[in-house]
Design a protein around this motif. Structure first.
Motif, PDB file in Angstrom:
ATOM      1  N   UNK A 530     -38.416  35.498 -24.588  1.00 28.55           N
ATOM      2  CA  UNK A 530     -39.778  35.657 -24.674  1.00 28.55           C
ATOM      3  C   UNK A 530     -40.492  35.745 -25.972  1.00 28.55           C
ATOM      4  N   UNK A 531     -39.966  35.851 -26.878  1.00 27.93           N
ATOM      5  CA  UNK A 531     -40.566  36.384 -28.444  1.00 27.93           C
ATOM      6  C   UNK A 531     -41.117  35.012 -28.689  1.00 27.93           C
ATOM      7  N   UNK A 532     -42.456  35.113 -29.110  1.00 30.67           N
ATOM      8  CA  UNK A 532     -43.201  33.859 -29.674  1.00 30.67           C
ATOM      9  C   UNK A 532     -43.206  33.699 -31.213  1.00 30.67           C
ATOM     10  N   UNK A 533     -42.368  32.700 -31.673  1.00 33.73           N
ATOM     11  CA  UNK A 533     -42.285  32.356 -32.872  1.00 33.73           C
ATOM     12  C   UNK A 533     -43.506  31.428 -33.485  1.00 33.73           C
ATOM     13  N   UNK A 534     -44.145  31.796 -34.317  1.00 38.44           N
ATOM     14  CA  UNK A 534     -45.372  31.126 -34.928  1.00 38.44           C
ATOM     15  C   UNK A 534     -44.945  29.895 -35.770  1.00 38.44           C
ATOM     16  N   UNK A 535     -44.293  30.311 -36.906  1.00 37.56           N
ATOM     17  CA  UNK A 535     -44.002  29.427 -37.923  1.00 37.56           C
ATOM     18  C   UNK A 535     -42.773  28.807 -37.701  1.00 37.56           C
ATOM     19  N   UNK A 536     -42.663  27.565 -36.876  1.00 39.42           N
ATOM     20  CA  UNK A 536     -41.540  26.943 -36.688  1.00 39.42           C
ATOM     21  C   UNK A 536     -40.655  26.451 -37.832  1.00 39.42           C
ATOM     22  N   UNK A 537     -41.535  26.030 -38.778  1.00 41.17           N
ATOM     23  CA  UNK A 537     -40.566  25.703 -40.160  1.00 41.17           C
ATOM     24  C   UNK A 537     -39.877  26.616 -40.876  1.00 41.17           C
ATOM     25  N   UNK A 538     -40.653  27.869 -40.643  1.00 42.46           N
ATOM     26  CA  UNK A 538     -39.907  29.192 -41.238  1.00 42.46           C
ATOM     27  C   UNK A 538     -38.845  29.618 -40.282  1.00 42.46           C
ATOM     28  N   UNK A 539     -38.957  29.305 -39.245  1.00 42.12           N
ATOM     29  CA  UNK A 539     -37.891  29.773 -38.359  1.00 42.12           C
ATOM     30  C   UNK A 539     -36.686  28.910 -38.532  1.00 42.12           C
ATOM     31  N   UNK A 540     -36.940  27.541 -38.536  1.00 37.61           N
ATOM     32  CA  UNK A 540     -35.890  26.566 -38.731  1.00 37.61           C
ATOM     33  C   UNK A 540     -34.892  26.905 -40.019  1.00 37.61           C
ATOM     34  N   UNK A 541     -35.867  27.317 -41.180  1.00 42.59           N
ATOM     35  CA  UNK A 541     -35.075  27.728 -42.454  1.00 42.59           C
ATOM     36  C   UNK A 541     -34.166  28.995 -42.264  1.00 42.59           C
ATOM     37  N   UNK A 556     -31.537  34.804 -25.864  1.00 37.95           N
ATOM     38  CA  UNK A 556     -31.556  36.027 -24.816  1.00 37.95           C
ATOM     39  C   UNK A 556     -32.450  35.886 -23.673  1.00 37.95           C
ATOM     40  N   UNK A 557     -32.188  36.553 -22.382  1.00 36.17           N
ATOM     41  CA  UNK A 557     -33.078  36.552 -21.403  1.00 36.17           C
ATOM     42  C   UNK A 557     -33.686  35.181 -21.053  1.00 36.17           C
ATOM     43  N   UNK A 558     -33.082  33.991 -20.948  1.00 41.48           N
ATOM     44  CA  UNK A 558     -33.770  32.820 -20.601  1.00 41.48           C
ATOM     45  C   UNK A 558     -33.915  32.882 -19.246  1.00 41.48           C
ATOM     46  N   UNK A 559     -35.278  32.679 -19.062  1.00 43.54           N
ATOM     47  CA  UNK A 559     -35.776  32.682 -17.594  1.00 43.54           C
ATOM     48  C   UNK A 559     -36.805  33.571 -17.117  1.00 43.54           C
ATOM     49  N   UNK A 560     -36.790  34.816 -18.116  1.00 42.49           N
ATOM     50  CA  UNK A 560     -37.994  35.963 -18.021  1.00 42.49           C
ATOM     51  C   UNK A 560     -38.862  35.641 -18.678  1.00 42.49           C
ATOM     52  N   UNK A 561     -38.989  34.797 -19.757  1.00 43.14           N
ATOM     53  CA  UNK A 561     -40.316  34.593 -20.269  1.00 43.14           C
ATOM     54  C   UNK A 561     -40.940  32.961 -20.236  1.00 43.14           C
ATOM     55  N   UNK A 562     -41.183  32.355 -21.395  1.00 42.78           N
ATOM     56  CA  UNK A 562     -41.717  30.937 -21.163  1.00 42.78           C
ATOM     57  C   UNK A 562     -40.801  29.914 -20.586  1.00 42.78           C
ATOM     58  N   UNK A 563     -39.729  29.930 -20.719  1.00 38.94           N
ATOM     59  CA  UNK A 563     -38.645  29.255 -20.307  1.00 38.94           C
ATOM     60  C   UNK A 563     -39.164  27.797 -20.755  1.00 38.94           C
ATOM     61  N   UNK A 564     -39.211  27.559 -22.099  1.00 42.20           N
ATOM     62  CA  UNK A 564     -39.495  26.275 -22.762  1.00 42.20           C
ATOM     63  C   UNK A 564     -38.464  25.345 -23.233  1.00 42.20           C
ATOM     64  N   UNK A 566     -38.724  22.787 -25.122  1.00 39.38           N
ATOM     65  CA  UNK A 566     -38.939  22.766 -26.730  1.00 39.38           C
ATOM     66  C   UNK A 566     -38.309  23.996 -27.515  1.00 39.38           C
ATOM     67  N   UNK A 567     -38.469  25.054 -26.723  1.00 40.36           N
ATOM     68  CA  UNK A 567     -37.835  26.219 -27.426  1.00 40.36           C
ATOM     69  C   UNK A 567     -36.409  26.042 -27.499  1.00 40.36           C
ATOM     70  N   UNK A 568     -35.772  25.600 -26.542  1.00 37.61           N
ATOM     71  CA  UNK A 568     -34.571  25.286 -26.618  1.00 37.61           C
ATOM     72  C   UNK A 568     -34.055  24.187 -27.771  1.00 37.61           C
TER      73      UNK A 568
END
Length: 664
Positions: A530-541, A556-564, A566-568
């Motif tokens: 459910x945590x929103x990660x804003x800077x995907x390039x930084x997250x990848x690094x 963690x907690x897949x299904x409780x939030x946005x279940x994206x 693209x996130x996976x």
């Protein structure tokens, strides 16, 4: 006002490109006009000098003719024995003309030394006039001697006049040549000066324009700076500074006041789906919804930050405030057209009044804002698109919240945050494969659930220190236990999305591994879905750096939030932990089983291990195992307990299993 408007209009015209061109052309025209006047005056002066010289030369030739005529008369009179009356009159007339010429030369050359040839002419003409006057006034004058003297004088006068005319003509030509050269030089200088002045003028106008434009830009910048100091540039509402100033005035005047904190529901989803331009339009729309009815109650609206607004109303009337909130919520819920998109959103509102605050403490601006913000928090927790008034119950909760916020930093440093572990098991044999590290707060002799303080820690920024403490504690505890007992237990540690704002989290994990000595592959870092990660390039690094360290990544907690999906795909984790919300109804609902089965298949296709959380009974365990899940976690297998107890129980269980196998 009109005068200022005219001045402003003229200054803007002068600083425009058209104005600069116009004034440049005007300056050039003016300079050319002045240059032409000066050139014409110089030429007129030369022509006047030339005309004067030519006139004097003509006068000289006329005088020469008169002398010739006088000589003719004298020679004619010599042929007679005496001068006749007719001769006398003719000679007198000729001499009178020469007298006029002599007088004219004297007026032209008052000082004969200025032009010496004129002296001889003047003296010879005076001599002729003098001889004639003397002869004509004497009755017994010698006529023959008179004629001889007069002829000699006229001859001298003719020679002097010839010299005069020759010199005058030569000097006239020289003067004309010199004046012509001077005129040409002056003309060239004049036009060069005109060109230089034109260039200087254009440069001066250009610099003046630049200065005026710069000054105007500074004025605009200062106006913008003054505006931005007190207003929000997007919505044009007062900003936080002006809100505090006005609210302070209300409170100092002891005016009954209500403060509402308003938050746009699911605004991030609007930004992510439609883009920030649409999001900005939604904010302007919400600002209008808040501002217009607030003004009817003599209040005002302000924008605090992001999608958060504040409204200050000079009343504590519950009915009026409720009516205002309902009207705002109703209008905000209506579909809003933005370009080709129709946006449906909503707002949540938390209100606090000075009357309510004053029942428990002195009314201060910080407290009424904090109370309204806490009321908003409760409104959002109750389902959004609603409003909540600050009351005694919320006051008690806020007091407790503030007390926890004050105690939390010392809890981290004093070791009051305890490491609890919950086992993760293999479903086929129920063997414990590892643990999830969980935090509990030992406060005032009681254990406080993380539900009560983790959100507070995230809001205050203390979550960074808590995660650092729990990561180090879990890694060291598991590493020491494995080394001491020869076990190979792994541990999963939750990381807040706050860490993913920079690369410092990588050093935090590296330090924990090096200090504890844990095998990196036994350490799993859990990122809440459910945590929103804003800077995907930084997250990848950051994730690449984690993999380089050898640790595992879990969602963690897949299904409780946005279940994206693209996130996976973006996270590309090693493990997927399915939230208990997808499991709770699995033994009763085929739809729930179908969803869970689909998620499991998706995770396997992405090469992820699957762990199902929240298993509380054997029916759920059997059902998820039938769906192909081999790992699980839940109260069926063990509740979170103190780390030492969990490890001791797991080690004893493994020992019993090995003993049973050996006996068989």
């Amino acid at each position: 006002m009109n005068k200022q408007a005219n001045v402003l209009w003229w200054s803007e015209l002068a600083t425009s490109r058209i104005g600069v061109v116009f004034f440049g052309v005007f300056l050039l025209a003016l300079l050319f006009f002045v240059a032409n006047l000066a050139d014409r005056a110089s030429r007129d002066l030369v022509q006047e000098v030339q005309s004067l010289n030519e006139r004097e030369i003509r006068n000289g030739f006329v005088a020469m003719s008169e002398i010739q005529r006088l000589n003719f008369l004298l020679f004619d009179a010599r042929n007679y024995e005496g001068i006749t009356l007719e001769h006398r009159e003719d000679v007198q007339a000729a001499v009178d003309i020469l007298f006029v010429r002599a007088d004219h030369l004297k007026s032209v050359y008052p000082d004969p030394d200025v032009f010496k040839p004129s002296r001889g002419v003047i003296e010879s003409l005076d001599e002729i006039v003098g001889l004639t006057d003397a002869y004509l006034t004497e009755t017994d004058a010698d006529y023959g001697a008179f004629l001889t003297q007069l002829i000699d004088a006229s001859d001298r006068s003719r020679r002097s006049l010839h010299t005069y005319l020759t010199t005058l003509s030569r000097e006239s030509e020289e003067i004309t040549a010199r004046q012509t050269d001077a005129l040409l030089s002056k003309t060239r200088f004049l036009w060069v000066a005109v060109a230089a002045l034109s260039l200087v003028g254009l440069v001066a106008i250009s610099l003046l324009r630049r200065e005026i434009v710069a000054r105007r830009a500074r004025e605009i910048a200062e106006e913008n700076e003054r505006f931005l100091a007190f207003f929000d540039p997007l919505t044009k509402l007062p900003n936080r500074v002006q809100l505090q100033n006005k609210l302070a005035q209300y409170l100092e005047g002891r005016t009954k006041t209500a403060v509402a904190i308003v938050d746009v529901d699911n605004f991030k989803s609007v930004n992510d789906t439609y883009g920030h331009a649409v999001g900005d339009d939604v904010l302007r729309y919400i600002a209008e919804i808040l501002e217009l009815p607030a003004k009817t109650l003599n209040g005002f609206a302000a924008r605090l930050s992001g999608d958060e607004f504040a409204v200050v109303l000079p009343t504590d009337d519950f009915a009026k405030l409720s009516e205002y909130c309902r009207a705002v919520i109703s209008r905000a819920a209506r579909p809003h057209k933005v370009g080709n998109d129709t946006i449906t959103t909503g707002v949540s509102i938390g209100l606090a009044t000075t009357s309510q605050i004053s029942t428990s403490r002195q009314v201060e601006m910080s407290w009424i804002l904090r109370a309204a913000d806490f009321s908003l928090y409760r409104a959002k927790a109750e389902g959004r698109s609603c409003y909540t008034f600050y009351d005694n119950d919320l006051a008690a909760q806020l007091e407790e919240r503030n007390a926890m916020l004050e105690d939390l930093p010392s809890a981290i440093t004093n070791g009051d945050l305890k490491l609890f572990l919950q086992p993760k098991v293999s479903l086929p044999d129920r063997a414990i494969t590892g643990f999830e590290a969980l935090v509990r707060w030992q406060r005032n002799g009681q254990l406080v659930s993380p539900v009560q303080f983790i959100t507070l820690a995230e809001e205050s920024g203390l979550i960074i220190d808590i995660d650092k403490h729990m990561l180090s504690e879990a890694a060291k505890t598991l590493a020491d236990w494995n080394k001491l007992h020869g076990t190979n237990f792994g541990v999963s540690v939750n990381l807040s999305g706050t860490h993913f704002a920079n690369m410092q989290v990588v050093e935090l994990v590296r330090a924990a591994i090096e200090k504890s000595g844990i095998t990196p592959s036994l350490l799993t870092l859990e990122i809440t879905e459910s945590v929103q990660l804003n800077d995907w390039a930084l997250v990848q690094n950051i994730l690449c750096a984690f993999r380089d360290l050898g640790v595992k990544i879990s969602i963690d907690d897949f299904g409780a939030g946005y279940s994206s999906l693209a996130y996976l795909r973006a996270i590309a984790a090693d493990e997927l932990k399915i939230d208990r919300s997808l499991v709770s109804e699995i033994h009763e609902s085929e739809e729930a089983a179908f969803v869970l089965d689909s998620v499991v298949d998706l995770a396997k296709n992405l090469n992820m291990d699957v762990i199902v959380e929240g298993i509380e009974n054997e029916d759920q365990a059997r059902r998820v195992f039938d769906l192909g899940v081999s790992k699980a976690q839940g109260y069926l297998f063990g509740a979170p307990v103190m780390a030492k107890d969990a490890l001791r129980n797991a080690t004893a269980y493994q020992t019993e299993k090995r003993t049973a196998v050996a006996l068989r």
